[in-house]
Write an enzyme that holds these catalytic residues in place. Structure first.
Site, short mmCIF file in Angstrom:
data_model
loop_
_atom_site.label_atom_id
_atom_site.label_comp_id
_atom_site.label_asym_id
_atom_site.label_seq_id
_atom_site.Cartn_x
_atom_site.Cartn_y
_atom_site.Cartn_z
N ARG A 240 0.86 -1.18 0.00
CA ARG A 240 0.00 0.00 0.00
C ARG A 240 0.90 1.24 0.00
O ARG A 240 1.46 1.62 1.02
CB ARG A 240 -0.91 -0.01 1.23
CG ARG A 240 -1.60 1.31 1.48
CD ARG A 240 -2.69 1.23 2.52
NE ARG A 240 -2.28 0.70 3.80
CZ ARG A 240 -1.66 1.40 4.78
NH1 ARG A 240 -1.36 2.67 4.58
NH2 ARG A 240 -1.37 0.85 5.92
N HIS B 190 -3.92 4.10 4.55
CA HIS B 190 -4.97 3.09 4.72
C HIS B 190 -6.31 3.68 4.26
O HIS B 190 -7.05 3.07 3.49
CB HIS B 190 -5.04 2.66 6.18
CG HIS B 190 -6.14 1.70 6.47
ND1 HIS B 190 -6.13 0.40 6.01
CD2 HIS B 190 -7.30 1.84 7.16
CE1 HIS B 190 -7.23 -0.22 6.41
NE2 HIS B 190 -7.96 0.64 7.10
N TYR C 46 4.08 5.71 11.19
CA TYR C 46 4.42 4.34 11.59
C TYR C 46 5.29 3.58 10.60
O TYR C 46 5.65 2.44 10.85
CB TYR C 46 3.14 3.54 11.88
CG TYR C 46 2.13 3.52 10.74
CD1 TYR C 46 2.28 2.68 9.64
CD2 TYR C 46 1.00 4.34 10.78
CE1 TYR C 46 1.35 2.66 8.61
CE2 TYR C 46 0.06 4.34 9.75
CZ TYR C 46 0.24 3.49 8.67
OH TYR C 46 -0.68 3.47 7.67
#
Length: 394
Positions: free
Chosen positions: A284, A288, A297
């Site tokens: 990805r 998200h 993160y």
């Protein structure tokens, strides 16, 4: 980002440093690949396909248009036209490869990110936007395109898919030998969803009843902010063996390999040979959803590493290198993408604003006393705001 292997205190099972070592970061030795990140065509002894020039151009076109849908929807959300958007940037090959492997009679159970698969099944992408704008809960007819409504509850669609596949068995549309009749189901989900109880229960039922379903996992490495190595001690595709059906890992950034593997898995299901698990090993590249900030993160170096494996660029290199396209092809495709973007922008802005009270009409086919009471209470709450214009339905 800390090394999860360094936090291990037990001595049982494989060491995570071995499982998720350098080779694993690129998919490991079992990764099925037909087109390298450098655009070199390679072959696989079990999964291969002789693609025509027209097929290759079609797959490239599909990925470019799918990315345009994603880019436009993201921009619309940033401009306040959508409440949220689930991005698929970087996962175009996984979705188009799987989507184009389907036959018209096959049925798809998606998550909320299968915009490319929806496109392959003929769903107008503008209809997807209605859900994310809050106008409806999915404005397309699932039976018109054999494409189910988006599922927000993580992993629930795998149970729906398994039950539907078992129904196909009882309807006599599996294993008949008629290619226009034999059908299969494909259930899409992510690596994070593989940890859900619903998904594992679906595996058990599918294996027990030999259901004609393909479990298609887009492993994009991150379950929101949780990395894959925190979710499992073995590669995801190897889990299938414990349930009694085959699992295969495919390069999810390789549209050719994804198509070939998914096509074989679907045909296996249609012939009555039961379920399969396909792990599309991808990444990805975006967030998200548009509410997420992935810079909190994950490291930028990781993103740069995966940008070199961009699914669209690798096929573009192959097409150019082999003289399968000319500049006119790219110019026409660019014009088509711009027209698609215009369609989405203008169509989205023309959608009606959501009416808060309408949501109560979507719960059950017939209004219950409990839902009616909730509706009336909410209507009174909205009316309590002097000069409010949000009490839709009045």
């Amino acid at each position: 980002m800390s090394d999860p292997a360094s936090t291990r205190s037990d001595t049982f099972g494989p060491d995570l440093a071995e499982v998720f070592g350098p080779s694993q970061s690129d998919g490991g030795p079992d990764l099925v690949q037909l087109l390298t990140p450098e655009g070199e065509r390679v072959h696989h002894p079990e999964f291969d396909h002789d693609f025509s020039a027209e097929e290759l151009r079609g797959l490239y076109r599909d990925m470019v248009l799918t990315r345009r849908i994603d880019v436009e929807a993201t921009a619309l959300q940033r401009h306040g036209e959508l409440g949220i958007w689930a991005q698929l940037l970087g996962q175009e090959a996984a979705q188009i490869g799987a989507g184009r492997a389907l036959r018209p009679q096959d049925y798809v159970f998606p998550t909320y990110r299968e915009h490319g698969v929806a496109y392959c099944k003929g769903v107008d992408p503008l209809r997807l936007l209605g859900l994310f704008r809050g106008v409806d809960q999915g404005g397309w007819d699932p039976n018109e395109n054999n494409f189910g409504l988006y599922t927000i509850v993580i992993g629930a669609q795998t149970l729906h898919a398994t039950g539907y596949a078992m129904g196909m068995q009882r309807d006599g549309v599996v294993g008949t030998g008629d290619p226009d009749r034999d059908s299969a189901v494909i259930a899409h989900f992510g690596d994070g969803a593989s940890s859900q109880g619903d998904v594992n229960e679906a595996f058990i039922f599918a294996a027990s009843y030999n259901a004609p379903v393909v479990f298609f996992c887009q492993n994009n490495q991150w379950a929101i902010s949780e990395p894959i190595e925190r979710q499992t001690r073995i590669p995801l595709y190897q889990r299938a063996l414990g349930f009694g059906f085959p699992g295969i890992r495919v390069d999810g950034n390789d549209v050719l390999a994804t198509y070939a593997v998914t096509k074989a898995a679907l045909q296996r299901a249609r012939e009555g040979n039961g379920p399969s698990f396909v792990e599309a090993y991808t990444y990805r590249m975006g967030a998200h959803t548009t509410t997420d900030d992935p810079t909190r993160y994950r490291l930028n170096d990781e993103l740069e590493h995966w940008k070199l494996k961009d699914p669209i660029e690798r096929l573009k290199v192959y097409l150019r290198r082999n003289g399968l396209v000319d500049q006119e092809f790219f110019d026409d495709l660019d014009a088509e993408a711009k027209e698609l973007g215009h369609h989405l922008r203008e169509g989205c802005k023309a959608l009606p604003d959501p009416k808060p009270l309408d949501q109560f009409g979507y719960v059950f086919s017939e209004m219950t006393d409990e839902i009616a009471a909730q509706r009336d209470e909410f209507a009174a709450y909205l009316a309590s705001f002097e000069g409010s214009t949000t009490g839709g339905g009045h």
